[in-house]
Design a protein around this motif. Structure first.
Motif, PDB file in Angstrom:
ATOM      1  N   ALA A  76      16.160  22.756  27.438  1.00 34.03           N
ATOM      2  CA  ALA A  76      15.414  22.998  26.524  1.00 34.03           C
ATOM      3  C   ALA A  76      13.823  22.537  26.869  1.00 34.03           C
ATOM      4  O   ALA A  76      12.849  23.048  27.059  1.00 34.03           O
ATOM      5  CB  ALA A  76      15.594  22.867  25.177  1.00 34.03           C
ATOM      6  N   GLY A 157      12.877  31.465  24.907  1.00 33.31           N
ATOM      7  CA  GLY A 157      12.056  30.174  24.751  1.00 33.31           C
ATOM      8  C   GLY A 157      11.056  30.303  25.484  1.00 33.31           C
ATOM      9  O   GLY A 157       9.887  29.723  25.492  1.00 33.31           O
ATOM     10  N   PRO A 212       9.969  25.755  18.051  1.00 33.48           N
ATOM     11  CA  PRO A 212      10.731  26.335  19.062  1.00 33.48           C
ATOM     12  C   PRO A 212      11.590  25.669  19.978  1.00 33.48           C
ATOM     13  O   PRO A 212      12.443  25.985  20.379  1.00 33.48           O
ATOM     14  CB  PRO A 212       9.429  26.992  19.854  1.00 33.48           C
ATOM     15  CG  PRO A 212       8.210  26.222  19.520  1.00 33.48           C
ATOM     16  CD  PRO A 212       8.471  25.780  18.051  1.00 33.48           C
ATOM     17  N   LEU A 216      15.518  26.100  20.487  1.00 34.87           N
ATOM     18  CA  LEU A 216      15.993  26.311  21.944  1.00 34.87           C
ATOM     19  C   LEU A 216      17.138  25.177  22.019  1.00 34.87           C
ATOM     20  O   LEU A 216      18.099  25.574  22.635  1.00 34.87           O
ATOM     21  CB  LEU A 216      14.871  26.240  22.733  1.00 34.87           C
ATOM     22  CG  LEU A 216      15.384  26.448  24.200  1.00 34.87           C
ATOM     23  CD1 LEU A 216      16.031  27.783  24.555  1.00 34.87           C
ATOM     24  CD2 LEU A 216      13.941  26.460  25.197  1.00 34.87           C
ATOM     25  N   ASP A 234      18.636  30.786  15.525  1.00 26.65           N
ATOM     26  CA  ASP A 234      17.907  30.182  16.611  1.00 26.65           C
ATOM     27  C   ASP A 234      17.152  31.441  17.563  1.00 26.65           C
ATOM     28  O   ASP A 234      15.973  31.243  17.711  1.00 26.65           O
ATOM     29  CB  ASP A 234      18.730  29.249  17.652  1.00 26.65           C
ATOM     30  CG  ASP A 234      19.116  28.366  16.755  1.00 26.65           C
ATOM     31  OD1 ASP A 234      18.524  27.423  15.922  1.00 26.65           O
ATOM     32  OD2 ASP A 234      20.155  27.798  16.988  1.00 26.65           O
ATOM     33  N   LEU A 238      12.790  31.748  17.836  1.00 25.22           N
ATOM     34  CA  LEU A 238      12.345  32.002  18.972  1.00 25.22           C
ATOM     35  C   LEU A 238      11.609  33.296  19.105  1.00 25.22           C
ATOM     36  O   LEU A 238      10.458  33.297  19.718  1.00 25.22           O
ATOM     37  CB  LEU A 238      13.269  31.501  20.199  1.00 25.22           C
ATOM     38  CG  LEU A 238      13.945  30.504  20.469  1.00 25.22           C
ATOM     39  CD1 LEU A 238      14.964  30.494  21.541  1.00 25.22           C
ATOM     40  CD2 LEU A 238      12.716  29.225  20.915  1.00 25.22           C
TER      41      LEU A 238
END
Length: 256
Positions: A76, A157, A212, A216, A234, A238
Motif C-alpha cells: 500500500a 488505491g 485511503p 488500502l 475498504d 477507496l
C-alpha cells in the motif's frame, strides 16, 4: 538520375492518439525511473522498511510472522509513494517550469496527457509490486486470498492517490507541493496502518481507518493475511476518495 515523384512526400498531421499516449507514457516512465528522488520514494524506502521491520522485532504486529502483517502495508505504501507523492512532486514542477503548458498546446489532448501519466504510474507500480513480492517471499511471506480483490484494491488505491496527487500539484506552488507531499507521506506512513497496527492508536482508530492508505493497507491485509473475501468496506472508502480526488483535480487543476 531521376527520383519518382512523391516518394518523399510529407504527410502532415498528428500521429494516431493511442500512439501519442503510448509514447508519452513511455517517456514519463523513463523520466520517473531515472529520477533518484523518485526511486528513493518508490523503491528504496518501501524495501528498507519491509526488510528492517520483518527482520527485527521493533513493532508488535500481533500473532504470526511480522512479514505477513508488513508486506500488505508496504505494498500500500508503494502505491501511495508512486501515485500520490511522486506524481504530485513531478507534476508540480512540470507545471512550474511550463512543461504542462507546452504539452497542453501539442496535438496530445490534456486528457491524453493525464492518461499517459496514469499509465506511467501503473507500469511503475507493477515493477514495485513484483520487486516487493519477491523480497517478501524471500523473508518468509505466505500470502493467500482472492487475487481479484487484491487487484481491485490496488486499482482503486491508485485512482484515489492519483487524484489527490494531481489535485495538490495543480493547485499549489511547486515548492509547497514538494513540502506538503513529503509531509503527508510521512504522516500516513506513521498513522495509516502501514507499519503500526491501527489498534495502537486507541480512539483515533475509527477516524484513521477512513484514510485511503488505511483502507488500502487494511484491505490488502484482510485478503492476503487473513484470506478474507471481497473487502467491500475498504473498497467503498477507496472508491469515494477516488471520485472526490479525481473530480476535484479535474475541476481545479491549473495548467499554468
Amino acid at each position: 538520375m531521376t527520383t519518382a515523384t512523391g516518394t518523399f512526400a510529407p504527410r502532415p498531421g498528428a500521429a494516431p492518439l493511442p500512439r501519442m499516449i503510448a509514447a508519452q507514457a513511455a517517456l514519463e516512465t523513463r523520466m520517473l525511473l531515472r529520477n533518484g528522488e523518485q526511486l528513493l520514494l518508490t523503491v528504496v524506502i518501501p524495501t528498507l522498511l519491509l526488510v528492517l521491520f520483518s527482520s527485527a522485532d521493533i513493532v508488535d504486529t500481533g500473532s504470526g510472522k511480522s512479514v505477513d502483517f508488513l508486506a500488505p502495508g508496504v505494498l500500500a505504501l508503494a502505491v501511495m509513494s508512486t501515485a500520490f507523492t511522486g506524481q504530485a512532486i513531478a507534476t508540480g514542477f512540470e507545471r512550474r517550469y511550463g512543461v504542462l503548458k507546452r504539452l497542453a498546446s501539442s496535438p496530445l489532448p490534456r486528457w491524453g496527457l493525464m492518461t499517459a501519466k496514469t499509465a506511467s504510474v501503473l507500469v511503475t507500480e507493477i515493477l514495485q509490486v513484483l520487486l516487493l513480492t519477491v523480497i517478501a517471499l524471500a523473508l518468509g511471506w505466505s500470502p493467500h486470498g482472492n487475487p481479484l480483490a487484491v487487484l481491485l484494491l490496488l486499482v482503486l488505491g491508485t485512482a484515489a492517490f492519483s487524484g489527490l496527487g494531481l489535485l495538490m500539484a495543480g493547485t499549489l506552488k511547486a515548492e509547497a507541493t514538494l513540502a506538503a507531499a513529503n509531509l503527508v507521506f510521512l504522516l500516513l506512513l506513521v498513522g495509516g496502518g502501514v507499519i503500526v497496527p491501527l489498534a495502537k492508536f486507541g480512539g483515533a482508530q475509527s477516524v484513521l481507518g477512513l484514510l485511503p492508505i488505511s483502507a488500502l493497507s487494511d484491505g490488502l491485509r484482510d485478503v492476503l493475511q487473513h484470506g478474507a473475501g471481497m473487502p467491500w468496506g475498504d473498497l467503498g472508502i477507496l472508491a469515494a476518495w477516488a471520485v472526490v480526488g479525481l473530480g476535484a483535480a479535474g475541476r481545479f487543476f491549473r495548467w499554468e
